[in-house]
Motif scaffolding. Sequence first.
Motif, short mmCIF file in Angstrom:
data_model
loop_
_atom_site.label_atom_id
_atom_site.label_comp_id
_atom_site.label_asym_id
_atom_site.label_seq_id
_atom_site.Cartn_x
_atom_site.Cartn_y
_atom_site.Cartn_z
N THR A 298 -70.36 -40.16 -34.37
CA THR A 298 -70.36 -40.70 -32.97
C THR A 298 -69.46 -39.93 -31.99
N LYS A 299 -68.55 -39.43 -32.74
CA LYS A 299 -67.51 -38.51 -31.47
C LYS A 299 -68.36 -37.52 -30.64
N ALA A 300 -69.29 -36.83 -31.58
CA ALA A 300 -70.35 -35.57 -30.92
C ALA A 300 -71.23 -36.52 -29.97
N LYS A 301 -71.83 -37.48 -30.43
CA LYS A 301 -72.67 -38.27 -29.51
C LYS A 301 -71.84 -38.68 -28.03
N ASN A 302 -70.84 -39.27 -28.12
CA ASN A 302 -70.25 -39.80 -27.07
C ASN A 302 -69.48 -38.70 -26.19
N LEU A 303 -69.14 -37.68 -26.74
CA LEU A 303 -68.55 -36.42 -26.07
C LEU A 303 -70.01 -35.83 -25.16
N LEU A 304 -71.22 -35.87 -25.91
CA LEU A 304 -72.40 -35.36 -25.06
C LEU A 304 -72.71 -36.23 -23.92
N ALA B 295 -71.00 -38.22 -22.55
CA ALA B 295 -69.78 -38.19 -21.26
C ALA B 295 -70.01 -37.04 -20.51
N GLU B 296 -70.23 -35.93 -21.10
CA GLU B 296 -70.59 -34.67 -20.27
C GLU B 296 -71.85 -34.87 -19.45
N LEU B 297 -72.87 -35.52 -19.89
CA LEU B 297 -73.99 -35.68 -19.33
C LEU B 297 -73.71 -36.56 -17.88
N LYS B 298 -73.18 -37.56 -18.24
CA LYS B 298 -72.58 -38.65 -17.35
C LYS B 298 -71.89 -37.85 -16.10
N ARG B 299 -70.78 -37.06 -16.59
CA ARG B 299 -69.87 -36.47 -15.64
C ARG B 299 -70.56 -35.36 -14.65
N LYS B 300 -71.48 -34.85 -15.23
CA LYS B 300 -72.34 -33.82 -14.43
C LYS B 300 -73.50 -34.53 -13.75
N GLY B 301 -73.85 -35.92 -14.07
CA GLY B 301 -74.75 -36.58 -13.24
C GLY B 301 -76.19 -36.32 -13.85
N CYS C 237 -77.07 -27.81 -25.15
CA CYS C 237 -77.08 -28.95 -24.05
C CYS C 237 -76.08 -28.62 -23.24
N LEU C 238 -74.80 -28.50 -23.76
CA LEU C 238 -73.62 -27.97 -22.98
C LEU C 238 -74.07 -26.78 -21.90
N LYS C 239 -74.38 -25.91 -22.67
CA LYS C 239 -74.65 -24.49 -21.79
C LYS C 239 -75.73 -24.93 -20.72
N ALA C 240 -76.93 -25.81 -21.25
CA ALA C 240 -77.93 -26.16 -20.01
C ALA C 240 -77.38 -26.86 -19.01
N ILE C 241 -76.23 -27.63 -19.19
CA ILE C 241 -75.67 -28.67 -18.08
C ILE C 241 -74.65 -27.93 -17.35
N GLY C 242 -74.06 -26.86 -17.88
CA GLY C 242 -73.20 -25.99 -17.17
C GLY C 242 -71.60 -26.41 -17.44
N SER C 243 -71.37 -26.97 -18.67
CA SER C 243 -70.26 -27.27 -19.21
C SER C 243 -69.44 -26.25 -20.01
N PRO C 244 -68.96 -25.25 -19.17
CA PRO C 244 -68.02 -24.14 -20.15
C PRO C 244 -67.14 -24.25 -20.72
N THR C 245 -66.24 -25.59 -20.74
CA THR C 245 -65.16 -25.82 -21.69
C THR C 245 -65.42 -27.39 -21.98
N LEU C 246 -64.83 -27.51 -23.07
CA LEU C 246 -64.74 -28.69 -23.65
C LEU C 246 -63.41 -29.40 -24.15
N HIS C 247 -63.20 -30.58 -23.82
CA HIS C 247 -61.80 -31.05 -24.27
C HIS C 247 -61.94 -32.37 -25.42
N LEU C 248 -61.64 -31.91 -26.30
CA LEU C 248 -61.86 -32.89 -27.86
C LEU C 248 -61.07 -34.21 -27.64
N ASP C 249 -59.79 -34.13 -27.07
CA ASP C 249 -59.19 -35.41 -27.15
C ASP C 249 -59.29 -36.11 -25.87
#
Length: 79
Positions: free
Chosen positions: A14-20, A22-28, A67-79
Motif C-alpha cells: 500500500t505504501k509503494a502504491k501510494n508513493l508511486l 503521489a509521484e505521478l500526481k506531483r509530476k502531472g 516508473c520513477l526514472k520514466a517520470i523524472g523523479s530522481p529522489t524519493l522521500h519515504l516519510d
Amino acid sequence: MARKDDPQTVEYETKAKNLLKAELKRKGVTYAQLAEKLAAMDIHETERNLNNKISRGGFSAAFLLQCLKAIGSPTLHLD
C-alpha cells in the motif's frame, strides 16, 4: 519470504502504491503518459495494465524504479 496475506506485506504494498501514485500526481503524469515514457525506455505496458498493476500495489522494486526514472523523479522521500 513474505506472504501476500501478511499484514506487513500488505502495508508496504500500500505504501509503494501510494508513493508511486503521489509521484505521478506531483509530476502531472497520467497512466497513458507513463505508458509512453516507459515505451521510450523499451518497457511496454498498456495504460490499463499500469492502472491494474499500480492499483494492486504488488509490483516489483524494479518496476517502481523504472516508473520513477520514466517520470523524472530522481529522489524519493519515504516519510
